[in-house]
Design a protein around this motif. Structure first.
Motif, PDB file in Angstrom:
ATOM      1  N   MET A 125     -44.704 -51.417  34.729  1.00  0.00           N
ATOM      2  CA  MET A 125     -45.232 -51.927  33.473  1.00  0.00           C
ATOM      3  C   MET A 125     -44.523 -53.206  33.054  1.00  0.00           C
ATOM      4  SD  MET A 125     -47.449 -51.220  31.203  1.00  0.00           S
ATOM      5  CE  MET A 125     -47.894 -51.459  29.526  1.00  0.00           C
ATOM      6  N   SER A 126     -43.321 -53.439  33.577  1.00  0.00           N
ATOM      7  CA  SER A 126     -42.568 -54.609  33.145  1.00  0.00           C
ATOM      8  C   SER A 126     -43.232 -55.910  33.582  1.00  0.00           C
ATOM      9  CB  SER A 126     -41.144 -54.546  33.677  1.00  0.00           C
ATOM     10  OG  SER A 126     -41.144 -54.599  35.086  1.00  0.00           O
ATOM     11  N   ALA A 127     -43.938 -55.909  34.694  1.00  0.00           N
ATOM     12  CA  ALA A 127     -44.601 -57.134  35.153  1.00  0.00           C
ATOM     13  C   ALA A 127     -45.996 -57.276  34.554  1.00  0.00           C
ATOM     14  CB  ALA A 127     -44.685 -57.141  36.665  1.00  0.00           C
ATOM     15  N   ALA A 128     -46.540 -56.223  34.007  1.00  0.00           N
ATOM     16  CA  ALA A 128     -47.902 -56.287  33.482  1.00  0.00           C
ATOM     17  C   ALA A 128     -47.971 -57.030  32.150  1.00  0.00           C
ATOM     18  CB  ALA A 128     -48.466 -54.886  33.316  1.00  0.00           C
ATOM     19  N   LEU A 129     -46.992 -56.843  31.290  1.00  0.00           N
ATOM     20  CA  LEU A 129     -47.055 -57.465  29.969  1.00  0.00           C
ATOM     21  C   LEU A 129     -46.988 -58.986  30.014  1.00  0.00           C
ATOM     22  CD1 LEU A 129     -45.048 -54.903  27.829  1.00  0.00           C
ATOM     23  CD2 LEU A 129     -47.494 -55.346  27.823  1.00  0.00           C
ATOM     24  N   PRO A 130     -46.065 -59.590  30.763  1.00  0.00           N
ATOM     25  CA  PRO A 130     -46.096 -61.051  30.816  1.00  0.00           C
ATOM     26  C   PRO A 130     -47.364 -61.585  31.485  1.00  0.00           C
ATOM     27  CG  PRO A 130     -44.301 -60.207  32.167  1.00  0.00           C
ATOM     28  CD  PRO A 130     -44.890 -59.056  31.440  1.00  0.00           C
ATOM     29  N   THR A 131     -47.882 -60.855  32.449  1.00  0.00           N
ATOM     30  CA  THR A 131     -49.123 -61.272  33.092  1.00  0.00           C
ATOM     31  C   THR A 131     -50.271 -61.245  32.090  1.00  0.00           C
ATOM     32  OG1 THR A 131     -48.356 -60.394  35.201  1.00  0.00           O
ATOM     33  CG2 THR A 131     -50.709 -60.773  34.971  1.00  0.00           C
ATOM     34  N   LEU A 132     -50.339 -60.200  31.290  1.00  0.00           N
ATOM     35  CA  LEU A 132     -51.389 -60.113  30.278  1.00  0.00           C
ATOM     36  C   LEU A 132     -51.235 -61.195  29.217  1.00  0.00           C
ATOM     37  CD1 LEU A 132     -51.651 -56.243  29.814  1.00  0.00           C
ATOM     38  CD2 LEU A 132     -53.263 -57.775  30.948  1.00  0.00           C
ATOM     39  N   LEU A 133     -50.000 -61.513  28.849  1.00  0.00           N
ATOM     40  CA  LEU A 133     -49.775 -62.584  27.877  1.00  0.00           C
ATOM     41  C   LEU A 133     -50.227 -63.937  28.431  1.00  0.00           C
ATOM     42  CD1 LEU A 133     -46.343 -61.737  26.229  1.00  0.00           C
ATOM     43  CD2 LEU A 133     -48.555 -61.944  25.090  1.00  0.00           C
ATOM     44  N   LEU A 134     -49.958 -64.173  29.699  1.00  0.00           N
ATOM     45  CA  LEU A 134     -50.371 -65.440  30.300  1.00  0.00           C
ATOM     46  C   LEU A 134     -51.890 -65.517  30.461  1.00  0.00           C
ATOM     47  CD1 LEU A 134     -47.492 -65.878  32.885  1.00  0.00           C
ATOM     48  CD2 LEU A 134     -47.847 -67.161  30.775  1.00  0.00           C
ATOM     49  N   ILE A 135     -52.511 -64.397  30.755  1.00  0.00           N
ATOM     50  CA  ILE A 135     -53.978 -64.360  30.809  1.00  0.00           C
ATOM     51  C   ILE A 135     -54.555 -64.627  29.423  1.00  0.00           C
ATOM     52  CG2 ILE A 135     -55.962 -62.824  31.138  1.00  0.00           C
ATOM     53  CD1 ILE A 135     -54.341 -61.533  33.453  1.00  0.00           C
ATOM     54  N   LEU A 136     -53.979 -63.998  28.402  1.00  0.00           N
ATOM     55  CA  LEU A 136     -54.410 -64.236  27.028  1.00  0.00           C
ATOM     56  C   LEU A 136     -54.242 -65.703  26.653  1.00  0.00           C
ATOM     57  CD1 LEU A 136     -55.323 -63.238  24.229  1.00  0.00           C
ATOM     58  CD2 LEU A 136     -52.907 -62.752  23.752  1.00  0.00           C
ATOM     59  N   ALA A 137     -53.139 -66.304  27.086  1.00  0.00           N
ATOM     60  CA  ALA A 137     -52.905 -67.720  26.803  1.00  0.00           C
ATOM     61  C   ALA A 137     -53.999 -68.578  27.427  1.00  0.00           C
ATOM     62  CB  ALA A 137     -51.534 -68.144  27.322  1.00  0.00           C
ATOM     63  N   GLY A 138     -54.390 -68.268  28.636  1.00  0.00           N
ATOM     64  CA  GLY A 138     -55.465 -69.024  29.287  1.00  0.00           C
ATOM     65  C   GLY A 138     -56.785 -68.889  28.555  1.00  0.00           C
ATOM     66  N   VAL A 139     -57.090 -67.689  28.107  1.00  0.00           N
ATOM     67  CA  VAL A 139     -58.331 -67.476  27.351  1.00  0.00           C
ATOM     68  C   VAL A 139     -58.281 -68.256  26.035  1.00  0.00           C
ATOM     69  CG1 VAL A 139     -59.673 -65.735  26.099  1.00  0.00           C
ATOM     70  CG2 VAL A 139     -58.828 -65.251  28.410  1.00  0.00           C
ATOM     71  N   LEU A 140     -57.123 -68.261  25.376  1.00  0.00           N
ATOM     72  CA  LEU A 140     -56.997 -68.979  24.119  1.00  0.00           C
ATOM     73  C   LEU A 140     -57.078 -70.489  24.306  1.00  0.00           C
ATOM     74  CD1 LEU A 140     -54.237 -66.841  22.401  1.00  0.00           C
ATOM     75  CD2 LEU A 140     -56.594 -67.117  21.631  1.00  0.00           C
ATOM     76  N   VAL A 141     -56.524 -71.001  25.393  1.00  0.00           N
ATOM     77  CA  VAL A 141     -56.644 -72.435  25.668  1.00  0.00           C
ATOM     78  C   VAL A 141     -58.113 -72.795  25.880  1.00  0.00           C
ATOM     79  CG1 VAL A 141     -56.146 -74.214  27.387  1.00  0.00           C
ATOM     80  CG2 VAL A 141     -54.311 -72.771  26.543  1.00  0.00           C
ATOM     81  N   GLY A 142     -58.800 -71.986  26.638  1.00  0.00           N
ATOM     82  CA  GLY A 142     -60.227 -72.210  26.836  1.00  0.00           C
ATOM     83  C   GLY A 142     -61.004 -72.121  25.530  1.00  0.00           C
ATOM     84  N   GLY A 143     -60.622 -71.193  24.684  1.00  0.00           N
ATOM     85  CA  GLY A 143     -61.277 -71.070  23.389  1.00  0.00           C
ATOM     86  C   GLY A 143     -61.016 -72.271  22.500  1.00  0.00           C
ATOM     87  N   ALA A 144     -59.780 -72.765  22.512  1.00  0.00           N
ATOM     88  CA  ALA A 144     -59.455 -73.949  21.711  1.00  0.00           C
ATOM     89  C   ALA A 144     -60.239 -75.156  22.209  1.00  0.00           C
ATOM     90  CB  ALA A 144     -57.953 -74.222  21.766  1.00  0.00           C
ATOM     91  N   TRP A 145     -60.334 -75.309  23.505  1.00  0.00           N
ATOM     92  CA  TRP A 145     -61.093 -76.438  24.068  1.00  0.00           C
ATOM     93  C   TRP A 145     -62.579 -76.318  23.709  1.00  0.00           C
ATOM     94  CZ3 TRP A 145     -60.394 -81.096  25.489  1.00  0.00           C
ATOM     95  CH2 TRP A 145     -61.360 -81.764  26.222  1.00  0.00           C
ATOM     96  N   SER A 146     -63.100 -75.105  23.800  1.00  0.00           N
ATOM     97  CA  SER A 146     -64.495 -74.885  23.459  1.00  0.00           C
ATOM     98  C   SER A 146     -64.747 -75.171  21.978  1.00  0.00           C
ATOM     99  CB  SER A 146     -64.889 -73.446  23.789  1.00  0.00           C
ATOM    100  OG  SER A 146     -66.205 -73.174  23.402  1.00  0.00           O
TER     101      SER A 146
END
Length: 57
Positions: free
Chosen positions: A1-22
């Motif tokens: 589980m320790s590697a899953a949380l930072p991965t999910l945060l980085l995925i969320l960051a990518g979605v948010l960057v795409g949302g901001a650009w959109s």
């Protein structure tokens, strides 16, 4: 589980960057774009900082 949380945060960051650009491309109010961008920056920082070894390691 320790590697899953930072991965999910980085995925969320990518979605948010795409949302901001959109939002920017659609002509949304500047405040919405800035808030979305700040949330993306916080998610990125959190995901990267989580990967650094700390006192518990």
């Amino acid at each position: 589980m320790s590697a899953a949380l930072p991965t999910l945060l980085l995925i969320l960051a990518g979605v948010l960057v795409g949302g901001a650009w959109s939002l920017h491309r659609q002509g949304a109010p500047r405040g919405a774009v800035v808030v979305t961008g700040l949330l993306a920056a916080l998610a990125t920082a959190g995901g990267l900082l989580w990967l650094f070894p700390g006192e518990g390691s």
